[in-house]
Design an enzyme around this catalytic site. Structure first.
Site, short mmCIF file in Angstrom:
data_model
loop_
_atom_site.label_atom_id
_atom_site.label_comp_id
_atom_site.label_asym_id
_atom_site.label_seq_id
_atom_site.Cartn_x
_atom_site.Cartn_y
_atom_site.Cartn_z
N ASP A 85 -5.62 10.77 -6.57
CA ASP A 85 -4.71 10.06 -7.54
C ASP A 85 -4.25 8.86 -7.48
O ASP A 85 -3.94 8.50 -6.22
CB ASP A 85 -3.32 11.22 -7.96
CG ASP A 85 -4.12 12.49 -8.50
OD1 ASP A 85 -5.23 12.99 -8.49
OD2 ASP A 85 -3.06 13.38 -9.03
N ASP A 86 -3.72 8.28 -8.45
CA ASP A 86 -2.98 7.06 -8.63
C ASP A 86 -3.75 5.52 -8.39
O ASP A 86 -3.17 4.58 -8.40
CB ASP A 86 -1.74 7.11 -7.75
CG ASP A 86 -0.86 8.43 -8.30
OD1 ASP A 86 -1.21 8.93 -9.43
OD2 ASP A 86 0.09 8.50 -7.62
N HIS A 93 -5.93 9.39 -15.30
CA HIS A 93 -4.66 9.78 -15.04
C HIS A 93 -3.47 9.31 -15.93
O HIS A 93 -2.29 9.10 -15.35
CB HIS A 93 -4.25 9.56 -13.47
CG HIS A 93 -3.35 10.34 -12.73
ND1 HIS A 93 -3.13 11.81 -13.14
CD2 HIS A 93 -2.34 10.10 -11.76
CE1 HIS A 93 -2.29 12.25 -12.21
NE2 HIS A 93 -1.72 11.01 -11.52
N HIS A 115 1.41 6.33 -15.99
CA HIS A 115 1.79 7.37 -15.18
C HIS A 115 3.25 7.95 -15.42
O HIS A 115 4.10 7.81 -14.40
CB HIS A 115 1.67 7.06 -13.66
CG HIS A 115 1.90 8.15 -12.58
ND1 HIS A 115 2.85 8.81 -12.10
CD2 HIS A 115 0.74 9.09 -12.12
CE1 HIS A 115 2.57 9.84 -11.39
NE2 HIS A 115 1.36 9.79 -11.08
N HIS A 125 -3.48 11.25 -2.51
CA HIS A 125 -3.45 10.07 -3.10
C HIS A 125 -4.08 9.05 -2.33
O HIS A 125 -3.76 8.85 -1.16
CB HIS A 125 -1.83 9.82 -3.68
CG HIS A 125 -1.27 10.78 -4.31
ND1 HIS A 125 -0.89 11.92 -3.83
CD2 HIS A 125 -0.98 10.64 -5.58
CE1 HIS A 125 -0.54 12.73 -4.77
NE2 HIS A 125 -0.37 11.91 -6.05
#
Length: 443
Positions: free
Chosen positions: A79-80, A130, A134, A230
């Site tokens: 993620d991210d 995503h 965020h 991540h």
């Protein structure tokens, strides 16, 4: 005969086991062959094609279903990103092991580093979204705000890729802060919501060794599933090589997930395969389902028993002598089953008024006075009050008459209230001296 059958059985068993070992070895060899220059690479064992419209929400951290994985199969997700400083290192580590993963991109990261998004697709990884910024408020924001975040994140990632067909319809809610309205909106757009089966907590301020420990311990606890990492964290970069090595040492296999297309249909699966631990027909359930104690099979009230059903009075001794022993025993025994009629409405008898009648006392009060005539008037008044309350017993009349006689005699002996002679009763003297009342009660 039995020995030959047993020998044949064991021979077939060893043959089957050898085939399994050979198939597994050939599979590992095929994986290693797909990673030139890295003969000991973990590799990617297979590609799983899923239709987002058939299973819209996956990941047992929040949902009932997860990906249809076999035992010891793992899906890696990040993620991210992309963040060049760390995301590029993660790509190099995965490439050294020929491992394919799924990346969930933040829109503003894609705007800042579109080349990093294109690198993911060029390396053969799957790219999902995503959100745009965020925000950790998806479970609180309005549906309009959530739609804007989802749509903007998709638009930014597509712009970075330059081709909408290269973006997978996969979406992970930031912070896994799910909201039903967001999930329904994603489903309406044909987007599959991804949660996870276990994280490694690499977003926390913990050392890389702790990230490795959590990833392996939680995977061992579940046996398979989706691992959440991540690609923007330095601790993830430090822990990832050891995680991949340990997965290979423990016999785990990497599965790459891609969305179904008209040219590539979904992998055939059964609904039970989408459960993390499917129930087995050969294993009984561990316990019966619990039934709340406030659930009743029926709410209809039962009729009350009649008084005749409770009549088990014991006959007297004379009746026992008159009746046969068997008849007496049948009557003195404990009553049998209640004969309850569905329409019976028993009524208790009304008690007689004599039950509540209590005997009342008769009180005669003699008050001390210096005047015998006044005392006579008081005695007469007491008699009248007693007669008004109820009948006076013979003893009470005798006492009253005797007191009246003594009072008259005392008045005759001492008409002026002087010194009392011998004939004055003692109680009259006491009444005169201390002024207390005398009470005559019915007994």
């Amino acid at each position: 005969m039995i020995a030959s059958v047993s020998a044949g059985f064991w021979k077939r068993s060893w043959t089957a086991l050898s085939l399994v070992v050979l198939i597994g070895a050939s599979s590992q060899s095929a994986v290693a062959a797909d990673c030139p220059g890295h003969p000991d690479a973990l590799g990617t064992s297979r590609t799983l094609v899923v239709d987002p419209r058939e299973h819209t929400r996956i990941g047992t951290m929040q949902y009932a279903e997860t990906l249809p994985l076999n035992d010891h199969e793992v899906v890696l997700t990040f993620d991210d990103g992309p963040l060049p400083k760390y995301s590029n290192q993660v790509l190099d580590i995965l490439a050294s092991q020929c491992v394919k993963a799924t990346f969930f991109i933040i829109g503003r990261q894609a705007n800042a580093n579109p080349q990093g998004v294109r690198k993911l697709v060029a390396a053969g990884h799957t790219v999902g979204t995503h959100s745009q910024n965020h925000p950790l408020t998806f479970n609180k924001m309005s549906i309009e705000q959530a739609k804007q975040e989802v749509d903007a994140g998709i638009a930014s990632t597509v712009a970075a890729l330059g081709d909408a067909s290269k973006l997978a319809p996969f979406f992970r809610i930031p912070g896994l802060l799910r909201a039903e309205a967001v999930e329904d909106y994603a489903t309406s757009r044909g987007i599959q919501i991804w949660s996870a089966d276990f994280p490694a907590d690499d977003w926390r301020h913990i050392p890389p060794a702790r990230v490795y420990d959590l990833a392996i311990q939680r995977l061992e606890a579940k046996g398979k599933g989706i691992l959440l990492l991540h690609d923007i964290q330095p601790r993830t970069v430090a822990a990832l090589p050891k995680i991949l090595q340990e997965l290979k040492a423990r016999g785990y296999r990497i599965v790459h997930v891609v969305p179904a297309t008209p040219e590539q249909p979904a992998t055939p699966t059964e609904p039970v395969q989408w459960l993390l631990h499917p129930p087995s027909e050969t294993v009984a359930t561990s316990r019966w389902p619990k039934i709340p104690n406030f659930v009743f099979t029926q709410t209809q009230a039962l009729p009350a028993p009649g008084l005749s059903n409770l009549d088990w009075r014991d006959p007297g001794p004379l009746e026992r002598l008159r009746r046969p022993r068997a008849a007496v025993a049948s009557q003195t025994a404990w009553p049998g089953p209640l004969r309850v009629s569905e329409n019976s409405r028993p009524a208790l008898p009304v008690p007689a008024s004599s039950v509540f009648r209590m005997p009342e006392s008769v009180r005669v009060t003699l008050l001390a006075s210096h005047s015998p005539a006044k005392r006579l008037e008081q005695v007469a008044a007491s008699h009248q009050a007693a007669n008004a309350v109820g009948p006076i017993s013979a003893r009470a009349r005798t006492v009253g008459a005797r007191q009246a006689t003594h009072s008259r005699h005392a008045a005759h002996q001492n008409p002026q209230g002087g010194r009392t002679g011998r004939g004055v009763p003692r109680h009259a003297v006491q009444a005169k001296s201390n002024g207390r009342a005398l009470h005559v009660a019915k007994r």
